[in-house]
Design a protein around this motif. Structure first.
Motif, mmCIF file in Angstrom:
data_model
loop_
_atom_site.group_PDB
_atom_site.id
_atom_site.type_symbol
_atom_site.label_atom_id
_atom_site.label_comp_id
_atom_site.label_asym_id
_atom_site.label_seq_id
_atom_site.Cartn_x
_atom_site.Cartn_y
_atom_site.Cartn_z
ATOM 1 N N HIS A 1 19.958 38.483 42.489
ATOM 2 C CA HIS A 1 20.178 37.648 43.626
ATOM 3 C C HIS A 1 18.567 37.004 44.028
ATOM 4 O O HIS A 1 18.171 37.340 45.175
ATOM 5 C CB HIS A 1 20.832 38.218 44.673
ATOM 6 C CG HIS A 1 22.317 38.882 44.693
ATOM 7 N ND1 HIS A 1 23.406 37.395 44.689
ATOM 8 C CD2 HIS A 1 22.876 39.529 44.313
ATOM 9 C CE1 HIS A 1 24.361 38.164 44.541
ATOM 10 N NE2 HIS A 1 24.360 39.321 44.254
ATOM 11 N N LYS B 1 19.108 36.608 52.915
ATOM 12 C CA LYS B 1 19.284 37.846 52.928
ATOM 13 C C LYS B 1 19.394 38.374 54.661
ATOM 14 O O LYS B 1 19.021 39.146 54.959
ATOM 15 C CB LYS B 1 18.380 38.801 52.152
ATOM 16 C CG LYS B 1 18.214 38.530 50.949
ATOM 17 C CD LYS B 1 19.590 39.035 50.179
ATOM 18 C CE LYS B 1 19.211 38.639 48.471
ATOM 19 N NZ LYS B 1 20.188 37.935 48.194
ATOM 20 N N TYR C 1 23.391 34.871 37.788
ATOM 21 C CA TYR C 1 24.443 35.671 38.239
ATOM 22 C C TYR C 1 24.884 35.102 39.685
ATOM 23 O O TYR C 1 24.152 34.628 40.465
ATOM 24 C CB TYR C 1 23.379 37.070 38.727
ATOM 25 C CG TYR C 1 24.350 38.252 39.364
ATOM 26 C CD1 TYR C 1 25.000 38.673 38.352
ATOM 27 C CD2 TYR C 1 24.191 38.664 40.479
ATOM 28 C CE1 TYR C 1 25.922 39.635 38.770
ATOM 29 C CE2 TYR C 1 25.138 39.573 40.966
ATOM 30 C CZ TYR C 1 25.907 40.109 40.291
ATOM 31 O OH TYR C 1 26.777 41.123 40.491
ATOM 32 N N LYS D 1 25.517 37.298 51.870
ATOM 33 C CA LYS D 1 24.853 37.026 53.340
ATOM 34 C C LYS D 1 25.039 35.657 53.624
ATOM 35 O O LYS D 1 24.863 34.811 52.638
ATOM 36 C CB LYS D 1 23.686 37.862 53.405
ATOM 37 C CG LYS D 1 23.513 38.407 54.755
ATOM 38 C CD LYS D 1 24.250 39.467 55.447
ATOM 39 C CE LYS D 1 24.089 39.744 56.893
ATOM 40 N NZ LYS D 1 25.327 40.534 57.116
ATOM 41 N N ASP E 1 16.166 44.177 47.079
ATOM 42 C CA ASP E 1 16.988 42.894 47.314
ATOM 43 C C ASP E 1 16.775 42.260 48.591
ATOM 44 O O ASP E 1 17.555 41.658 49.078
ATOM 45 C CB ASP E 1 18.393 43.324 47.295
ATOM 46 C CG ASP E 1 19.159 43.491 45.804
ATOM 47 O OD1 ASP E 1 18.404 43.236 44.901
ATOM 48 O OD2 ASP E 1 20.304 43.754 45.902
ATOM 49 N N ASP F 1 19.028 42.120 54.194
ATOM 50 C CA ASP F 1 18.621 42.765 53.230
ATOM 51 C C ASP F 1 19.860 43.054 52.120
ATOM 52 O O ASP F 1 20.824 42.555 51.933
ATOM 53 C CB ASP F 1 17.840 43.931 53.590
ATOM 54 C CG ASP F 1 16.385 44.568 52.703
ATOM 55 O OD1 ASP F 1 15.621 43.892 52.793
ATOM 56 O OD2 ASP F 1 16.792 45.358 52.142
ATOM 57 N N ASN F 2 19.305 44.466 51.398
ATOM 58 C CA ASN F 2 20.134 44.965 50.296
ATOM 59 C C ASN F 2 21.656 44.992 50.925
ATOM 60 O O ASN F 2 21.911 45.654 51.870
ATOM 61 C CB ASN F 2 19.693 46.311 49.913
ATOM 62 C CG ASN F 2 20.530 46.801 48.697
ATOM 63 O OD1 ASN F 2 21.239 47.796 49.184
ATOM 64 N ND2 ASN F 2 20.430 46.378 47.764
ATOM 65 N N ARG F 3 22.359 44.437 50.182
ATOM 66 C CA ARG F 3 24.081 44.520 50.345
ATOM 67 C C ARG F 3 24.148 43.839 51.730
ATOM 68 O O ARG F 3 25.289 44.494 52.093
ATOM 69 C CB ARG F 3 24.627 45.934 49.922
ATOM 70 C CG ARG F 3 24.448 46.347 48.501
ATOM 71 C CD ARG F 3 25.086 47.439 47.824
ATOM 72 N NE ARG F 3 24.687 47.679 46.398
ATOM 73 C CZ ARG F 3 25.399 47.324 45.389
ATOM 74 N NH1 ARG F 3 26.190 46.664 45.656
ATOM 75 N NH2 ARG F 3 24.735 47.622 44.332
ATOM 76 N N GLY F 4 23.532 43.464 52.282
ATOM 77 C CA GLY F 4 23.919 42.700 53.504
ATOM 78 C C GLY F 4 23.965 43.782 54.653
ATOM 79 O O GLY F 4 24.698 43.427 55.639
ATOM 80 N N TYR G 1 29.755 45.489 52.292
ATOM 81 C CA TYR G 1 30.643 46.225 51.319
ATOM 82 C C TYR G 1 31.783 47.346 52.047
ATOM 83 O O TYR G 1 31.405 47.911 53.034
ATOM 84 C CB TYR G 1 29.642 47.037 50.248
ATOM 85 C CG TYR G 1 29.118 46.103 49.504
ATOM 86 C CD1 TYR G 1 29.328 46.105 48.344
ATOM 87 C CD2 TYR G 1 28.030 45.335 49.861
ATOM 88 C CE1 TYR G 1 28.941 45.081 47.202
ATOM 89 C CE2 TYR G 1 27.310 44.422 49.135
ATOM 90 C CZ TYR G 1 27.647 44.359 47.726
ATOM 91 O OH TYR G 1 27.156 43.602 46.945
ATOM 92 N N TYR H 1 33.261 41.054 51.542
ATOM 93 C CA TYR H 1 31.835 40.681 51.220
ATOM 94 C C TYR H 1 31.663 39.542 50.381
ATOM 95 O O TYR H 1 32.317 39.783 49.133
ATOM 96 C CB TYR H 1 30.965 41.953 50.732
ATOM 97 C CG TYR H 1 29.621 41.558 50.309
ATOM 98 C CD1 TYR H 1 28.723 41.526 51.265
ATOM 99 C CD2 TYR H 1 29.323 41.226 49.057
ATOM 100 C CE1 TYR H 1 27.375 41.120 50.934
ATOM 101 C CE2 TYR H 1 28.002 40.962 48.627
ATOM 102 C CZ TYR H 1 27.015 40.971 49.449
ATOM 103 O OH TYR H 1 25.961 40.578 48.921
HETATM 104 C C1 F6R Z 1 22.476 40.782 49.770
HETATM 105 C C2 F6R Z 1 22.606 40.502 48.252
HETATM 106 C C3 F6R Z 1 22.313 41.584 47.393
HETATM 107 C C4 F6R Z 1 23.592 42.511 46.726
HETATM 108 C C5 F6R Z 1 23.338 43.419 45.636
HETATM 109 C C6 F6R Z 1 24.405 43.648 44.758
HETATM 110 O O1 F6R Z 1 22.759 39.587 50.189
HETATM 111 O O2 F6R Z 1 22.739 39.542 47.893
HETATM 112 O O3 F6R Z 1 21.699 42.894 47.915
HETATM 113 O O4 F6R Z 1 24.447 42.552 47.674
HETATM 114 O O5 F6R Z 1 22.249 42.943 44.806
HETATM 115 O O6 F6R Z 1 25.076 42.627 44.339
HETATM 116 P P1 F6R Z 1 26.409 42.587 43.676
HETATM 117 O O7 F6R Z 1 27.578 43.152 44.385
HETATM 118 O O8 F6R Z 1 26.799 41.290 43.128
HETATM 119 O O9 F6R Z 1 26.083 43.416 42.167
#
Ligand code: F6R
Ligand code: MG
Ligand code: MG
Length: 369
Positions: free
Chosen positions: A18, A133, A91, A235, A289, A267-270, A350, A232
């Motif tokens: 991302h 993010k 991606y 973000k 991320d 940030d990471n995984r929102g 998530y 999810y």
């Molecule tokens: C947060 C973001 C990344 C993804 C992480 C996992 O907004 O975009 O932190 O959440 O890279 O991504 P997936 O679930 O697509 O593997």
């Protein structure tokens, strides 16, 4: 001349995770906006930016806000970008296009929009803020401080046009049946405004008007992807247009609250709290991320035609702020996912934690006394 500025953005795929849309993807967006928008006379002018993994289309025209043709132009541009993303195997190809077919307005369909219609002043400076993010509440702190806090912005005391204050429109973003909004006037209702804005995942500034002239100063995209999709999908990564100078705070007074590098959700995984880093235009996403980033383009518009942009965070002062933001992010990252380092439960993008809690709850036993 009455002009509308429309900023519409989406993440439709990126390189290496991302991180950033590919050059071909962004070019496909530019080509569509040029050929179907500018050449056909729908737009007066436009610019396309990237910030992290998002594409931002800034358009000037005379059709007013929420115009279906303008929104369709942006939607179709993102569809073109998605086609390239799929072709290149990027991606998250098409990740923010949550609906199959366009229906009148991008709101509720995945992309976010911030729009203002105004009578152009002889000189019309404005700032386009773009984030990645993080979510729309990110603007609560800096806009409150810029437009309502004289301790931060002495212009509120010094400039007679600003002494009469501003009207804020705040949206309750957790209410999904309809737009639920409240208008509060500062300075009179500053404390009530602060009560709402301190909770940026629930109450979000949508717009601000100058009491002196009735002119709209700013517009913030308020859509929340997890409210739209119910799960999810990335973000929200908001965009805002803020007009500056004269009856509004100066460009510097609007930028300076961002030197706080305040903690935001994203940030990471929102799902984490990190410090918001003011970055140069086109910056990518990297560490964890993230971090949550904001970029700013300073522009003047005249008869709908835009000047080249000034990269407002490309100045040595902001190097210091970037270091401070990194230090603040490290400080909270040191405690991993414990306590305040992770976003509140209802913000976790998530479902893993919630599912584990449900499973574990069944295994708890009540001990007899
Ligand atoms: C947060 C973001 C990344 C993804 C992480 C996992 O907004 O975009 O932190 O959440 O890279 O991504 P997936 O679930 O697509 O593997
Ligand atoms: Mg993304
Ligand atoms: Mg993004």
């Amino acid at each position: 001349m009455k002009i509308t500025l429309s900023a519409i953005k989406a993440d439709v795929g990126s390189v290496g995770g991302h991180n950033r849309p590919s050059k071909r993807l962004t070019q496909a967006i530019i080509d569509h906006v040029e050929n179907e928008g500018k050449k056909k006379g729908l737009l007066i002018d436009y610019k396309v930016f990237t910030t992290g993994d998002d594409n931002f289309i800034l358009m000037s025209h005379t059709r007013g806000v929420d115009n279906p043709d303008i929104h369709k132009l942006a939607w179709d541009s993102f569809v073109q970008g998605t086609a390239i993303a799929k072709e290149q195997g990027l991606y998250g190809a098409g990740q923010d296009l949550l609906k199959d077919a366009f229906s009148g307005n991008v709101r509720g369909m995945g992309p976010s929009s911030a729009e203002i219609e105004f009578e152009e002043r002889p000189s019309e400076p404005f700032i386009l803020f773009m984030c990645d993010k993080t979510d729309p509440g990110v603007f609560n702190l800096p806009l409150f401080r810029g437009f309502a806090d004289p301790f931060h912005n002495a212009g509120l005391l010094l400039a007679p046009e600003m002494q009469v204050g501003f009207e804020f429109t705040i949206m309750d973003v957790n209410y999904t049946e309809a737009d639920k909004v409240i208008k509060l006037n500062v300075p009179a209702e500053a404390y009530d405004l602060a009560v709402l804005l301190r909770d940026p995942e629930h109450y979000v500034i949508e717009s601000i008007k100058a009491n002196s002239t009735g002119d709209q100063a700013c517009s913030v995209s308020t859509s929340r992807l997890h409210n739209i999709a119910g799960k999810y999908t990335g973000k929200d990564d908001p965009v805002a247009i803020v007009r500056s100078q004269k009856q509004f705070p100066s460009t510097g007074e609007i930028l300076s609250p961002l030197a706080a590098a305040h903690y935001v959700v994203g940030d990471n995984r929102g799902s984490h709290n990190v410090a918001l880093m003011p970055c140069k235009l086109g910056s990518i996403i990297s560490y964890f991320d993230g971090p949550a980033i904001i970029t700013a383009a300073g522009i003047c518009i005249h008869n709908g035609v835009m000047t080249e942009e000034v990269d407002l965070f490309d100045q040595p002062f902001w190097d210091f702020v970037r270091n401070k933001a990194a230090e603040k992010t490290f400080a909270i990252r040191e405690q991993g996912y414990f306590g305040n380092a992770m976003a509140p439960m209802e913000e976790l993008e998530y479902t893993g934690v919630m599912e584990s809690l449900k499973r574990l709850d069944k295994k708890f036993v009540l001990r007899k006394k």
